[in-house]
Design an enzyme around this catalytic site. Sequence first.
Site, mmCIF file in Angstrom:
data_model
loop_
_atom_site.group_PDB
_atom_site.id
_atom_site.type_symbol
_atom_site.label_atom_id
_atom_site.label_comp_id
_atom_site.label_asym_id
_atom_site.label_seq_id
_atom_site.Cartn_x
_atom_site.Cartn_y
_atom_site.Cartn_z
ATOM 1 N N MET A 68 -8.867 8.499 -0.419
ATOM 2 C CA MET A 68 -9.684 8.983 0.706
ATOM 3 C C MET A 68 -10.156 10.409 0.440
ATOM 4 O O MET A 68 -9.393 11.221 -0.074
ATOM 5 C CB MET A 68 -8.848 8.964 1.990
ATOM 6 N N MET A 73 -11.585 -5.235 5.864
ATOM 7 C CA MET A 73 -10.755 -4.267 6.593
ATOM 8 C C MET A 73 -10.474 -4.824 7.983
ATOM 9 O O MET A 73 -11.394 -5.174 8.724
ATOM 10 C CB MET A 73 -11.490 -2.930 6.749
ATOM 11 N N HIS A 127 -8.538 1.344 -3.887
ATOM 12 C CA HIS A 127 -9.453 1.153 -2.761
ATOM 13 C C HIS A 127 -10.115 2.506 -2.494
ATOM 14 O O HIS A 127 -9.489 3.407 -1.949
ATOM 15 C CB HIS A 127 -8.607 0.662 -1.564
ATOM 16 N N ASP A 130 -6.811 -5.934 4.637
ATOM 17 C CA ASP A 130 -6.157 -4.612 4.633
ATOM 18 C C ASP A 130 -6.180 -4.012 6.031
ATOM 19 O O ASP A 130 -7.247 -3.768 6.586
ATOM 20 C CB ASP A 130 -6.926 -3.713 3.647
ATOM 21 N N MET A 173 -12.171 4.892 -0.632
ATOM 22 C CA MET A 173 -12.792 5.210 0.660
ATOM 23 C C MET A 173 -13.420 6.586 0.516
ATOM 24 O O MET A 173 -12.968 7.579 1.094
ATOM 25 C CB MET A 173 -11.719 5.186 1.765
ATOM 26 N N SER A 218 0.848 -1.191 0.000
ATOM 27 C CA SER A 218 0.000 0.000 0.000
ATOM 28 C C SER A 218 0.880 1.236 0.000
ATOM 29 O O SER A 218 1.641 1.468 0.936
ATOM 30 C CB SER A 218 -0.895 0.022 1.236
ATOM 31 N N HIS A 252 -1.457 -1.371 -4.162
ATOM 32 C CA HIS A 252 -2.684 -0.948 -3.490
ATOM 33 C C HIS A 252 -2.669 0.576 -3.321
ATOM 34 O O HIS A 252 -1.749 1.141 -2.734
ATOM 35 C CB HIS A 252 -2.767 -1.651 -2.130
ATOM 36 N N ASP A 310 -4.726 3.795 -1.929
ATOM 37 C CA ASP A 310 -5.787 4.209 -1.009
ATOM 38 C C ASP A 310 -6.297 5.597 -1.352
ATOM 39 O O ASP A 310 -5.570 6.575 -1.248
ATOM 40 C CB ASP A 310 -5.254 4.193 0.427
HETATM 41 C C1 DX5 Z 1 -6.218 2.153 5.659
HETATM 42 C C2 DX5 Z 1 -5.856 1.762 4.261
HETATM 43 C C3 DX5 Z 1 -4.788 0.762 4.194
HETATM 44 C C4 DX5 Z 1 -3.486 1.173 4.794
HETATM 45 C C5 DX5 Z 1 -2.943 -0.046 5.485
HETATM 46 O O1 DX5 Z 1 -7.392 2.872 5.661
HETATM 47 O O2 DX5 Z 1 -6.976 1.235 3.585
HETATM 48 O O3 DX5 Z 1 -4.593 0.271 2.879
HETATM 49 O O4 DX5 Z 1 -2.530 1.634 3.879
HETATM 50 O O5 DX5 Z 1 -1.819 0.344 6.154
HETATM 51 P P1 DX5 Z 1 -1.075 -0.602 7.169
HETATM 52 O O6 DX5 Z 1 -0.630 -1.803 6.431
HETATM 53 O O7 DX5 Z 1 0.036 0.274 7.612
HETATM 54 O O8 DX5 Z 1 -2.043 -0.919 8.279
HETATM 55 ZN ZN ZN Z 2 -6.555 0.188 1.621
#
Ligand code: DX5
Ligand code: ZN
Length: 228
Positions: free
Chosen positions: A40, A140, A69, A178, A71, A11, A36, A38
């Site tokens: 947001m 998650m 992903h 994740d 969010m 990620s 991956h 993220d």
């Molecule tokens: C959190 C993200 C994850 C995050 C995971 O909201 O969706 O993908 O990067 O990070 P680690 O592996 O550090 O928990």
């Molecule tokens: Zn993620």
Amino acid sequence: MNGNLIELAPSILSADFAHLAEQVERAAAGGGTVVHVDVMDGHFVPNITIGPPVVKCLRQATRLPLDCHLMIEDPDLYIPEFAEAGADWISVHQEACRHLNRTLHLIKQHNCRAGVVINPATPVETLAEVLEIVDYVLVMSVNPGFGGQKFIPATLHKMRKLAEIRAERRYSYRIEVDGGVGMDTVADVVRAGAEILVAGNAVFGKGDAKVNAAALLEAAKAANLQRV
Ligand code: DX5
Ligand code: ZN
């Protein structure tokens, strides 16, 4: 169906954004096979990250599939743009979609693999009507919004349940996990049935992403062999 194929999805949330291409390359050299990403929006989760322009640049920097992903609220509004930017896989949160079936089909219409994500407080049962059409389910194992959080062990049973349901109903989705996946938790998630392992902090947090990714993948594969 790739029931036993374990893949590591580094990620980039925890990577050095000023050197993204190099960081992704290091993680890939260590065995990462999915990137991956993220996304947001500051509404669905209390943090803001990146959008389609960064996906577009990443597309030029790596041949690995980009796992976006989302969010975000109203993902339907942005799915075409992410697909256009080069996303290969797009996942949306069950909690963010009023018309989940429609949203998953929208992802597929844009020639991307369609994934559905559930937060730690959301039961697998809420996915009963979409499991047949999704390419992957993302469980998650932290509350989304930030990297580097502590793994929530109470989410493990959901990976087990998803594996059971898949076998019973002969579905073909893959199971992704994740949040908080690291050397201390990787064996547990693999034994529970997770196949695509997202890891941010454990890969990019400190040290060399190549070394970290390789160690994590090795531990994951060893745990997979121990599965009964
Ligand atoms: C959190 C993200 C994850 C995050 C995971 O909201 O969706 O993908 O990067 O990070 P680690 O592996 O550090 O928990
Ligand atoms: Zn993620």
